[in-house]
Design a protein around this motif. Structure first.
Motif, PDB file in Angstrom:
ATOM      1  N   PHE A 126      44.877   0.419  55.010  1.00 24.08           N
ATOM      2  CA  PHE A 126      44.767  -0.600  53.968  1.00 24.08           C
ATOM      3  C   PHE A 126      45.630  -1.836  54.200  1.00 24.08           C
ATOM      4  O   PHE A 126      45.113  -2.944  54.284  1.00 24.08           O
ATOM      5  N   VAL A 127      46.953  -1.690  54.254  1.00 20.93           N
ATOM      6  CA  VAL A 127      47.810  -2.876  54.317  1.00 20.93           C
ATOM      7  C   VAL A 127      47.643  -3.632  55.628  1.00 20.93           C
ATOM      8  O   VAL A 127      47.682  -4.865  55.641  1.00 20.93           O
ATOM      9  N   ASP A 128      47.429  -2.922  56.731  1.00 14.70           N
ATOM     10  CA  ASP A 128      47.219  -3.603  58.011  1.00 14.70           C
ATOM     11  C   ASP A 128      45.919  -4.399  58.004  1.00 14.70           C
ATOM     12  O   ASP A 128      45.868  -5.531  58.480  1.00 14.70           O
ATOM     13  N   THR A 129      44.873  -3.807  57.432  1.00 12.39           N
ATOM     14  CA  THR A 129      43.579  -4.488  57.346  1.00 12.39           C
ATOM     15  C   THR A 129      43.662  -5.698  56.426  1.00 12.39           C
ATOM     16  O   THR A 129      43.142  -6.775  56.735  1.00 12.39           O
ATOM     17  N   LEU A 130      44.340  -5.536  55.300  1.00 11.09           N
ATOM     18  CA  LEU A 130      44.494  -6.637  54.351  1.00 11.09           C
ATOM     19  C   LEU A 130      45.290  -7.785  54.965  1.00 11.09           C
ATOM     20  O   LEU A 130      44.903  -8.960  54.857  1.00 11.09           O
ATOM     21  N   ALA A 131      46.389  -7.468  55.624  1.00 12.98           N
ATOM     22  CA  ALA A 131      47.211  -8.513  56.260  1.00 12.98           C
ATOM     23  C   ALA A 131      46.408  -9.259  57.327  1.00 12.98           C
ATOM     24  O   ALA A 131      46.452 -10.488  57.395  1.00 12.98           O
ATOM     25  N   ARG A 132      45.653  -8.541  58.133  1.00 16.38           N
ATOM     26  CA  ARG A 132      44.839  -9.167  59.187  1.00 16.38           C
ATOM     27  C   ARG A 132      43.784 -10.080  58.563  1.00 16.38           C
ATOM     28  O   ARG A 132      43.576 -11.201  58.999  1.00 16.38           O
ATOM     29  N   THR A 135      47.122 -15.357  46.164  1.00 20.38           N
ATOM     30  CA  THR A 135      47.797 -14.339  45.365  1.00 20.38           C
ATOM     31  C   THR A 135      47.131 -12.997  45.634  1.00 20.38           C
ATOM     32  O   THR A 135      45.908 -12.885  45.559  1.00 20.38           O
ATOM     33  N   ILE A 136      47.948 -12.002  45.952  1.00 23.21           N
ATOM     34  CA  ILE A 136      47.443 -10.655  46.200  1.00 23.21           C
ATOM     35  C   ILE A 136      48.067  -9.732  45.162  1.00 23.21           C
ATOM     36  O   ILE A 136      49.293  -9.662  45.035  1.00 23.21           O
ATOM     37  N   LEU A 137      47.222  -9.046  44.407  1.00 19.84           N
ATOM     38  CA  LEU A 137      47.685  -8.098  43.392  1.00 19.84           C
ATOM     39  C   LEU A 137      47.540  -6.687  43.947  1.00 19.84           C
ATOM     40  O   LEU A 137      46.470  -6.304  44.411  1.00 19.84           O
ATOM     41  N   LEU A 138      48.619  -5.930  43.889  1.00 17.55           N
ATOM     42  CA  LEU A 138      48.629  -4.549  44.370  1.00 17.55           C
ATOM     43  C   LEU A 138      49.132  -3.642  43.252  1.00 17.55           C
ATOM     44  O   LEU A 138      49.785  -4.105  42.316  1.00 17.55           O
ATOM     45  N   PRO A 139      48.863  -2.337  43.348  1.00 21.07           N
ATOM     46  CA  PRO A 139      49.189  -1.462  42.222  1.00 21.07           C
ATOM     47  C   PRO A 139      50.679  -1.217  41.997  1.00 21.07           C
ATOM     48  O   PRO A 139      51.091  -0.999  40.855  1.00 21.07           O
ATOM     49  N   THR A 140      51.502  -1.231  43.039  1.00 24.59           N
ATOM     50  CA  THR A 140      52.924  -0.909  42.880  1.00 24.59           C
ATOM     51  C   THR A 140      53.790  -1.839  43.716  1.00 24.59           C
ATOM     52  O   THR A 140      53.302  -2.504  44.635  1.00 24.59           O
ATOM     53  N   ARG A 141      55.091  -1.835  43.409  1.00 22.17           N
ATOM     54  CA  ARG A 141      56.023  -2.611  44.219  1.00 22.17           C
ATOM     55  C   ARG A 141      56.139  -2.027  45.622  1.00 22.17           C
ATOM     56  O   ARG A 141      56.361  -2.750  46.586  1.00 22.17           O
ATOM     57  N   ARG A 142      55.986  -0.728  45.739  1.00 23.26           N
ATOM     58  CA  ARG A 142      56.020  -0.094  47.049  1.00 23.26           C
ATOM     59  C   ARG A 142      54.882  -0.621  47.928  1.00 23.26           C
ATOM     60  O   ARG A 142      55.082  -0.912  49.102  1.00 23.26           O
ATOM     61  N   SER A 143      53.693  -0.768  47.369  1.00 24.58           N
ATOM     62  CA  SER A 143      52.578  -1.306  48.156  1.00 24.58           C
ATOM     63  C   SER A 143      52.816  -2.776  48.502  1.00 24.58           C
ATOM     64  O   SER A 143      52.409  -3.231  49.573  1.00 24.58           O
ATOM     65  N   CYS A 144      53.499  -3.506  47.638  1.00 24.31           N
ATOM     66  CA  CYS A 144      53.846  -4.901  47.941  1.00 24.31           C
ATOM     67  C   CYS A 144      54.808  -4.966  49.129  1.00 24.31           C
ATOM     68  O   CYS A 144      54.651  -5.804  50.021  1.00 24.31           O
ATOM     69  N   ARG A 145      55.794  -4.079  49.145  1.00 22.37           N
ATOM     70  CA  ARG A 145      56.723  -4.024  50.277  1.00 22.37           C
ATOM     71  C   ARG A 145      55.996  -3.647  51.565  1.00 22.37           C
ATOM     72  O   ARG A 145      56.258  -4.209  52.632  1.00 22.37           O
ATOM     73  N   ALA A 146      55.073  -2.689  51.470  1.00 19.73           N
ATOM     74  CA  ALA A 146      54.321  -2.258  52.647  1.00 19.73           C
ATOM     75  C   ALA A 146      53.479  -3.409  53.196  1.00 19.73           C
ATOM     76  O   ALA A 146      53.379  -3.588  54.419  1.00 19.73           O
TER      77      ALA A 146
END
Length: 79
Positions: A15-21, A38-49
């Motif tokens: 997920f995060v690698d695909t989104l960043a790319r 603006t990117i909305l994610l479910p948790t702060r942990r996913s934001c850090r990832a």
């Protein structure tokens, strides 16, 4: 009128690698444009990832990141 776009990522893709790319491919040519995203994610942990995925993708080079925000107030670690 808002310029809102929704995209999906296949379940089998990291997920995060695909989104960043995707974000870098679509908006990364112009740092000013990237900061308007603006990117909305479910948790702060996913934001850090996702932040870490951007750093990995750019090999640590300086980068103005998009606005990455958690949708909820609480992180799953706080629950």
């Amino acid at each position: 009128m808002s310029d809102t776009h929704l995209y999906t990522i296949p379940a089998y893709a990291p997920f995060v690698d695909t989104l960043a790319r995707f974000v870098m491919d679509r908006y990364g040519d112009n740092p000013a444009t990237l900061t308007d995203v603006t990117i909305l994610l479910p948790t702060r942990r996913s934001c850090r990832a996702l932040t870490e995925a951007f750093i990995k993708l750019t090999e640590g080079k300086p980068l103005l990141l998009p606005r990455i925000q958690p949708m909820g107030d609480m992180d799953e670690e706080e629950a």
